[in-house]
Motif scaffolding. Structure first.
Motif, PDB file in Angstrom:
ATOM      1  N   UNK A 185      -7.031  21.063  16.230  1.00 15.11           N
ATOM      2  CA  UNK A 185      -8.299  20.655  16.468  1.00 15.11           C
ATOM      3  C   UNK A 185      -8.832  20.512  15.117  1.00 15.11           C
ATOM      4  N   UNK A 186      -9.252  19.565  14.578  1.00 12.22           N
ATOM      5  CA  UNK A 186      -9.768  19.184  13.269  1.00 12.22           C
ATOM      6  C   UNK A 186     -10.012  17.794  13.074  1.00 12.22           C
ATOM      7  N   UNK A 202       0.762  -1.193   0.035  1.00 12.58           N
ATOM      8  CA  UNK A 202       0.130   0.053  -0.020  1.00 12.58           C
ATOM      9  C   UNK A 202       0.906   1.234   0.080  1.00 12.58           C
ATOM     10  N   UNK A 203       0.224   2.287  -0.666  1.00 10.65           N
ATOM     11  CA  UNK A 203       0.761   3.691  -0.016  1.00 10.65           C
ATOM     12  C   UNK A 203      -0.486   4.144   0.866  1.00 10.65           C
ATOM     13  N   UNK A 204       0.370   4.877   1.986  1.00 11.62           N
ATOM     14  CA  UNK A 204      -0.592   5.285   3.131  1.00 11.62           C
ATOM     15  C   UNK A 204      -0.433   6.586   3.391  1.00 11.62           C
ATOM     16  N   UNK A 205      -1.669   7.470   3.751  1.00 18.23           N
ATOM     17  CA  UNK A 205      -1.615   8.779   3.758  1.00 18.23           C
ATOM     18  C   UNK A 205      -2.579   9.250   5.034  1.00 18.23           C
ATOM     19  N   UNK A 206      -2.059  10.367   5.414  1.00 19.92           N
ATOM     20  CA  UNK A 206      -2.955  10.994   6.479  1.00 19.92           C
ATOM     21  C   UNK A 206      -3.330  12.432   6.027  1.00 19.92           C
ATOM     22  N   UNK A 207      -4.481  12.735   6.196  1.00 21.31           N
ATOM     23  CA  UNK A 207      -5.056  13.922   5.770  1.00 21.31           C
ATOM     24  C   UNK A 207      -5.834  14.670   6.969  1.00 21.31           C
ATOM     25  N   UNK A 208      -5.728  16.065   6.956  1.00 20.86           N
ATOM     26  CA  UNK A 208      -6.503  16.679   8.020  1.00 20.86           C
ATOM     27  C   UNK A 208      -7.555  17.683   7.026  1.00 20.86           C
ATOM     28  N   UNK A 209      -8.706  17.753   7.949  1.00 22.89           N
ATOM     29  CA  UNK A 209      -9.781  18.394   7.373  1.00 22.89           C
ATOM     30  C   UNK A 209     -10.126  19.600   8.342  1.00 22.89           C
ATOM     31  N   UNK A 210      -9.887  20.791   8.395  1.00 25.04           N
ATOM     32  CA  UNK A 210     -10.709  21.859   9.122  1.00 25.04           C
ATOM     33  C   UNK A 210     -12.043  22.261   8.777  1.00 25.04           C
TER      34      UNK A 210
END
Lengths: 115, 114
Positions: A86-87, A31-39
């Motif tokens: 915080x998100x 796999x390729x693995x990612x972390x995203x943040x969403x405000x």
């Protein structure tokens, strides 16, 4: 088939405390693995990604994650939480060698930071 | 360098209507992916366009369709809207279809179906 499980839909920490957001994946191919943040009311911003090579990945805003193949995990950490962290955070997986780079997302973890 | 933009920001429609959402990809990007994010959920892949051709599709019915134009901007069309189509629709562009091509997301279009 690929899937992502994020344990804990809500996590609350005190300012200055360790942040640990958990992610486990399932993938029949590397796999390729990612972390995203969403405000709030915004799109997704990439925090960090693992493709190949070093299993400890450093990202923006002091976050890092470690790819552990034996545990099929990719947990996100930050030594000291800040109010601005915080998100909502999403872990995602993409397939190495697939026809598309589509992302499979977890259901997200909402991080609250208490003063 | 201009990032990914989407229009409109918000949209309210009634059941049975049709809607078109628009996305301008980041400069130099030839690949656009669309995602649906229902309230409290992670984004779900709808489809991807690469050089004006559909390159992959998620588990969405045919009433979800799309286009990509020669300048690599894209449209998402949804016919016969249903209440469950209410969601944030995200567009993402990338410089290719390989798994390590980072996807850059726009701010989304919030669709409400009444």
């Amino acid at each position: 088939a690929q899937s992502v499980t994020q344990l804990g839909s809500h996590v609350s920490v005190s300012e200055g405390a360790l942040v640990l957001l958990r992610c486990n994946y399932s993938s029949s191919v590397p796999p390729y693995l990612f972390w995203y943040v969403q405000y709030p009311n915004q799109g997704l911003q990439l925090l960090l990604k693992y493709t190949t090579g070093a299993t400890l990945v450093k990202g923006i805003n002091g976050f890092e994650a470690e790819f552990k193949k034996s545990e099929t995990s990719f947990h996100l950490t930050k030594p000291s939480a800040h109010m601005s962290d915080a998100a909502e955070y999403f872990c995602a997986v993409s397939a190495l060698g697939g026809a598309t780079n589509k992302l499979i997302f977890g259901t997200g973890t909402l991080l609250a930071v208490q003063p | 360098e201009t990032g990914v933009t989407q229009s409109p920001t918000h949209l309210i429609k009634t059941r049975g209507q049709q809607v078109t959402l628009r996305c301008s990809s980041q400069s130099g990007h030839n690949t656009v992916s669309w995602y649906q994010q229902a309230l409290g959920q992670g984004p779900q892949f709808i489809f991807q366009y690469y050089r004006e051709e559909e390159n992959g599709r998620g588990n969405f019915p045919p009433r979800f369709s799309g286009l990509q134009f020669p300048n690599y901007s894209s449209e998402l069309n949804v016919n016969a809207l249903e209440l469950d189509d209410s969601a944030l629709y995200l567009c993402a562009s990338s410089s290719g279809t390989s798994g390590n091509n980072e996807q850059f997301f726009g701010p989304g279009t919030r669709l409400t179906v009444l």
